[in-house]
Design an enzyme around this catalytic site. Structure first.
Site, PDB file in Angstrom:
ATOM      1  N   SER A  12      -5.350  -4.044 -11.878  1.00  0.00           N
ATOM      2  CA  SER A  12      -4.076  -3.302 -12.080  1.00  0.00           C
ATOM      3  C   SER A  12      -3.743  -3.625 -13.439  1.00  0.00           C
ATOM      4  O   SER A  12      -3.453  -4.785 -13.770  1.00  0.00           O
ATOM      5  CB  SER A  12      -3.320  -3.826 -11.062  1.00  0.00           C
ATOM      6  OG  SER A  12      -2.038  -3.707 -11.385  1.00  0.00           O
ATOM      7  N   HIS A  37      -6.262   0.986 -12.119  1.00  0.00           N
ATOM      8  CA  HIS A  37      -5.186   1.144 -11.040  1.00  0.00           C
ATOM      9  C   HIS A  37      -3.765   0.910 -11.756  1.00  0.00           C
ATOM     10  O   HIS A  37      -3.576  -0.038 -12.509  1.00  0.00           O
ATOM     11  CB  HIS A  37      -5.299   0.117  -9.958  1.00  0.00           C
ATOM     12  CG  HIS A  37      -4.457  -0.106  -8.709  1.00  0.00           C
ATOM     13  ND1 HIS A  37      -4.541   0.762  -7.647  1.00  0.00           N
ATOM     14  CD2 HIS A  37      -3.269  -0.810  -8.710  1.00  0.00           C
ATOM     15  CE1 HIS A  37      -3.562   0.431  -6.897  1.00  0.00           C
ATOM     16  NE2 HIS A  37      -2.779  -0.288  -7.549  1.00  0.00           N
ATOM     17  N   ASP A  39       0.194   0.992 -11.143  1.00  0.00           N
ATOM     18  CA  ASP A  39       1.260   0.652 -10.465  1.00  0.00           C
ATOM     19  C   ASP A  39       2.580   1.355 -10.662  1.00  0.00           C
ATOM     20  O   ASP A  39       3.269   1.187 -11.659  1.00  0.00           O
ATOM     21  CB  ASP A  39       1.450  -0.774 -10.105  1.00  0.00           C
ATOM     22  CG  ASP A  39       0.335  -1.554  -9.226  1.00  0.00           C
ATOM     23  OD1 ASP A  39       0.238  -0.750  -8.127  1.00  0.00           O
ATOM     24  OD2 ASP A  39      -0.175  -2.301  -9.612  1.00  0.00           O
ATOM     25  N   MET A  41       6.259   1.974 -10.044  1.00  0.00           N
ATOM     26  CA  MET A  41       7.554   1.409  -9.164  1.00  0.00           C
ATOM     27  C   MET A  41       8.817   2.131  -9.700  1.00  0.00           C
ATOM     28  O   MET A  41       9.078   2.308 -10.607  1.00  0.00           O
ATOM     29  CB  MET A  41       7.415   0.024  -9.368  1.00  0.00           C
ATOM     30  CG  MET A  41       6.036  -0.587  -8.988  1.00  0.00           C
ATOM     31  SD  MET A  41       6.516  -2.791  -9.183  1.00  0.00           S
ATOM     32  CE  MET A  41       4.826  -3.046  -8.954  1.00  0.00           C
ATOM     33  N   HIS A  70      -0.836   4.295  -7.974  1.00  0.00           N
ATOM     34  CA  HIS A  70      -0.208   3.844  -6.796  1.00  0.00           C
ATOM     35  C   HIS A  70       1.208   4.232  -7.180  1.00  0.00           C
ATOM     36  O   HIS A  70       1.772   3.626  -7.823  1.00  0.00           O
ATOM     37  CB  HIS A  70      -0.623   2.443  -6.690  1.00  0.00           C
ATOM     38  CG  HIS A  70      -0.073   1.620  -5.298  1.00  0.00           C
ATOM     39  ND1 HIS A  70      -0.180   0.143  -5.267  1.00  0.00           N
ATOM     40  CD2 HIS A  70       0.532   2.229  -4.309  1.00  0.00           C
ATOM     41  CE1 HIS A  70       0.555   0.063  -4.350  1.00  0.00           C
ATOM     42  NE2 HIS A  70       0.980   0.866  -3.549  1.00  0.00           N
ATOM     43  N   MET A  72       4.602   3.736  -5.818  1.00  0.00           N
ATOM     44  CA  MET A  72       5.523   2.908  -4.779  1.00  0.00           C
ATOM     45  C   MET A  72       6.844   3.630  -5.165  1.00  0.00           C
ATOM     46  O   MET A  72       7.954   2.826  -5.735  1.00  0.00           O
ATOM     47  CB  MET A  72       5.331   1.495  -5.288  1.00  0.00           C
ATOM     48  CG  MET A  72       4.171   0.848  -4.698  1.00  0.00           C
ATOM     49  SD  MET A  72       3.709  -0.803  -5.504  1.00  0.00           S
ATOM     50  CE  MET A  72       2.719  -0.069  -7.049  1.00  0.00           C
ATOM     51  N   MET A 141      -2.096  -2.949   1.835  1.00  0.00           N
ATOM     52  CA  MET A 141      -1.327  -3.819   0.809  1.00  0.00           C
ATOM     53  C   MET A 141      -1.416  -5.115   1.600  1.00  0.00           C
ATOM     54  O   MET A 141      -1.161  -5.422   2.801  1.00  0.00           O
ATOM     55  CB  MET A 141       0.001  -3.395   0.787  1.00  0.00           C
ATOM     56  CG  MET A 141       0.317  -2.080  -0.066  1.00  0.00           C
ATOM     57  SD  MET A 141      -0.014  -2.154  -1.695  1.00  0.00           S
ATOM     58  CE  MET A 141       0.645  -3.520  -2.318  1.00  0.00           C
ATOM     59  N   PHE A 147       5.471  -6.705  -7.246  1.00  0.00           N
ATOM     60  CA  PHE A 147       5.058  -7.515  -8.296  1.00  0.00           C
ATOM     61  C   PHE A 147       3.547  -8.144  -8.217  1.00  0.00           C
ATOM     62  O   PHE A 147       3.243  -8.181  -7.005  1.00  0.00           O
ATOM     63  CB  PHE A 147       5.802  -9.088  -8.036  1.00  0.00           C
ATOM     64  CG  PHE A 147       7.558  -8.437  -8.127  1.00  0.00           C
ATOM     65  CD1 PHE A 147       8.177  -8.321  -9.279  1.00  0.00           C
ATOM     66  CD2 PHE A 147       7.970  -8.539  -6.910  1.00  0.00           C
ATOM     67  CE1 PHE A 147       9.435  -8.041  -9.315  1.00  0.00           C
ATOM     68  CE2 PHE A 147       9.481  -8.005  -6.907  1.00  0.00           C
ATOM     69  CZ  PHE A 147      10.341  -7.992  -7.964  1.00  0.00           C
ATOM     70  N   GLY A 148       3.114  -8.247  -9.176  1.00  0.00           N
ATOM     71  CA  GLY A 148       1.648  -8.906  -9.364  1.00  0.00           C
ATOM     72  C   GLY A 148       1.951 -10.448  -9.017  1.00  0.00           C
ATOM     73  O   GLY A 148       3.168 -10.915  -9.170  1.00  0.00           O
ATOM     74  N   GLY A 149       0.756 -11.004  -8.794  1.00  0.00           N
ATOM     75  CA  GLY A 149       0.638 -12.509  -8.937  1.00  0.00           C
ATOM     76  C   GLY A 149       1.283 -13.250  -7.419  1.00  0.00           C
ATOM     77  O   GLY A 149       1.499 -14.342  -7.462  1.00  0.00           O
ATOM     78  N   ASP A 176      -4.974  -4.166  -2.055  1.00  0.00           N
ATOM     79  CA  ASP A 176      -4.271  -4.462  -3.250  1.00  0.00           C
ATOM     80  C   ASP A 176      -3.280  -5.481  -2.659  1.00  0.00           C
ATOM     81  O   ASP A 176      -2.415  -5.472  -2.031  1.00  0.00           O
ATOM     82  CB  ASP A 176      -3.285  -3.164  -3.334  1.00  0.00           C
ATOM     83  CG  ASP A 176      -2.757  -3.118  -4.721  1.00  0.00           C
ATOM     84  OD1 ASP A 176      -2.884  -4.327  -5.386  1.00  0.00           O
ATOM     85  OD2 ASP A 176      -1.821  -2.195  -4.968  1.00  0.00           O
ATOM     86  N   GLY A 177      -3.477  -6.593  -3.633  1.00  0.00           N
ATOM     87  CA  GLY A 177      -2.411  -7.886  -3.585  1.00  0.00           C
ATOM     88  C   GLY A 177      -3.083  -9.073  -3.403  1.00  0.00           C
ATOM     89  O   GLY A 177      -3.807  -9.225  -2.135  1.00  0.00           O
ATOM     90  N   GLY A 178      -3.125 -10.042  -4.443  1.00  0.00           N
ATOM     91  CA  GLY A 178      -3.742 -11.207  -4.101  1.00  0.00           C
ATOM     92  C   GLY A 178      -5.278 -11.401  -3.973  1.00  0.00           C
ATOM     93  O   GLY A 178      -5.685 -12.518  -3.469  1.00  0.00           O
ATOM     94  N   GLY A 198      -4.921  -7.634 -10.213  1.00  0.00           N
ATOM     95  CA  GLY A 198      -4.243  -7.888 -11.427  1.00  0.00           C
ATOM     96  C   GLY A 198      -4.336  -9.140 -12.040  1.00  0.00           C
ATOM     97  O   GLY A 198      -5.359  -9.239 -12.970  1.00  0.00           O
TER      98      GLY A 198
HETATM   99  C1  DX5 Z   1       1.801  -4.748  -6.260  1.00  0.00           C
HETATM  100  C2  DX5 Z   1       0.902  -3.940  -6.856  1.00  0.00           C
HETATM  101  C3  DX5 Z   1      -0.600  -4.452  -7.181  1.00  0.00           C
HETATM  102  C4  DX5 Z   1      -0.470  -5.681  -8.125  1.00  0.00           C
HETATM  103  C5  DX5 Z   1      -1.567  -6.523  -7.666  1.00  0.00           C
HETATM  104  O1  DX5 Z   1       2.893  -4.207  -5.700  1.00  0.00           O
HETATM  105  O2  DX5 Z   1       0.624  -2.768  -6.077  1.00  0.00           O
HETATM  106  O3  DX5 Z   1      -1.442  -3.427  -7.708  1.00  0.00           O
HETATM  107  O4  DX5 Z   1      -0.401  -5.619  -9.364  1.00  0.00           O
HETATM  108  O5  DX5 Z   1      -1.424  -7.840  -8.467  1.00  0.00           O
HETATM  109  P1  DX5 Z   1      -2.191  -9.020  -8.207  1.00  0.00           P
HETATM  110  O6  DX5 Z   1      -3.509  -8.837  -7.967  1.00  0.00           O
HETATM  111  O7  DX5 Z   1      -1.805 -10.079  -9.155  1.00  0.00           O
HETATM  112  O8  DX5 Z   1      -1.638  -9.377  -6.864  1.00  0.00           O
HETATM  113 ZN    ZN Z   2      -1.133  -1.332  -6.481  1.00  0.00          ZN
END
Ligand code: DX5
Ligand code: ZN
Length: 232
Positions: A12, A37, A39, A41, A70, A72, A141, A147-149, A176-178, A198
């Site tokens: 991402s 990927h 994102d 938003m 993606h 959102m 998800m 958010f990332g991280g 997607d996520g963590g 990400g």
């Molecule tokens: C969250 C995004 C993800 C995010 C993943 O809303 O859709 O794609 O960037 O980030 P990590 O891998 O850091 O959880």
């Molecule tokens: Zn995403």
């Protein structure tokens, strides 16, 4: 793109250097990314703002693999054509983004893009039961989007249910996520094949020093493939 369930790593670019997307995209692809990927938003469906269609269009010439967008955003239907024209290969919309996911997926396919359908952590697998024939991918998800991280939410049982519902259909399961080398095996064993990451891909590297991106991608892939070969 021919369909297969081999593990694909989709970094991402939310975790990339925002002043240097072109070089970041080229760096992750050179280091082994299978998809890119993106994102999107809107500050409404999720509490954060990122890329409009002109930004995505600017990324396009740098992406040699597959641009996975993606969305959102809510509403989503008025923007599908703009993201398709910006060069998306896949457009994913959330079931929670509006009352007409069936129409949304039809509209995505009508542009010629692949269509993905996403589920927030609190949404049951059954929400996509009647649209599986309109989808090329289900995105489960494993964080609340925005958010990332963030910390991985273990939804292994839901991934297993989605995998069973898909049956023989040529539909990918994306997580997607963590996603990290620690969490990737859980979702791969449950049937996921596209792993978005990400922070776990970009950590430790930069466009000047991209080798850590490759190490990170290989570590996630090896962890996911390792669990598959041990259950095969
Ligand atoms: C969250 C995004 C993800 C995010 C993943 O809303 O859709 O794609 O960037 O980030 P990590 O891998 O850091 O959880
Ligand atoms: Zn995403």
């Amino acid at each position: 793109m021919t369909f297969d369930r081999s593990i694909k790593i989709a970094p991402s670019i939310l975790s990339a250097d925002f002043a240097d997307f072109g070089r970041e995209i080229r760096a992750i692809e050179a280091q082994g990314a299978d998809w890119v990927h993106v994102d999107v938003m809107d500050g409404h469906f999720v509490p954060n703002l990122t890329f409009g269609p002109p930004a995505v269009k600017a990324f396009r010439p740098h992406v040699k693999t597959f641009m996975d967008v993606h969305l959102m955003i809510s509403p989503v239907d008025p923007y599908i054509e703009a993201y398709a024209e910006a060069g998306a290969d896949m457009i994913t919309a959330h079931v929670e983004a509006g009352p007409h996911i069936h129409r949304t997926l039809q509209a995505i396919r009508a542009t010629g893009c692949k269509a993905g359908v996403a589920l927030n952590p609190g949404t049951p697998a059954s929400a996509i039961e009647h649209v599986l024939d309109l989808a090329d991918m289900v995105l489960v998800m494993t964080v609340n989007p925005g958010f990332g991280g963030q910390k991985f939410i273990d939804l292994t049982e839901k991934v297993r249910r989605v995998r069973a519902m898909i049956g023989d259909r040529p539909v990918h399961i994306q997580i997607d996520g963590g996603v990290t080398p620690e969490t990737a095996p859980l979702v791969a064993a449950a049937g996921a094949d596209v792993l978005v990451a990400g922070s776990a891909v970009f950590k430790g590297g930069s466009v000047e020093n991209p080798a850590p991106y490759g190490d990170n991608i290989r570590a996630i892939r090896a962890a996911a493939e390792g669990v598959l070969s041990s259950v095969a």
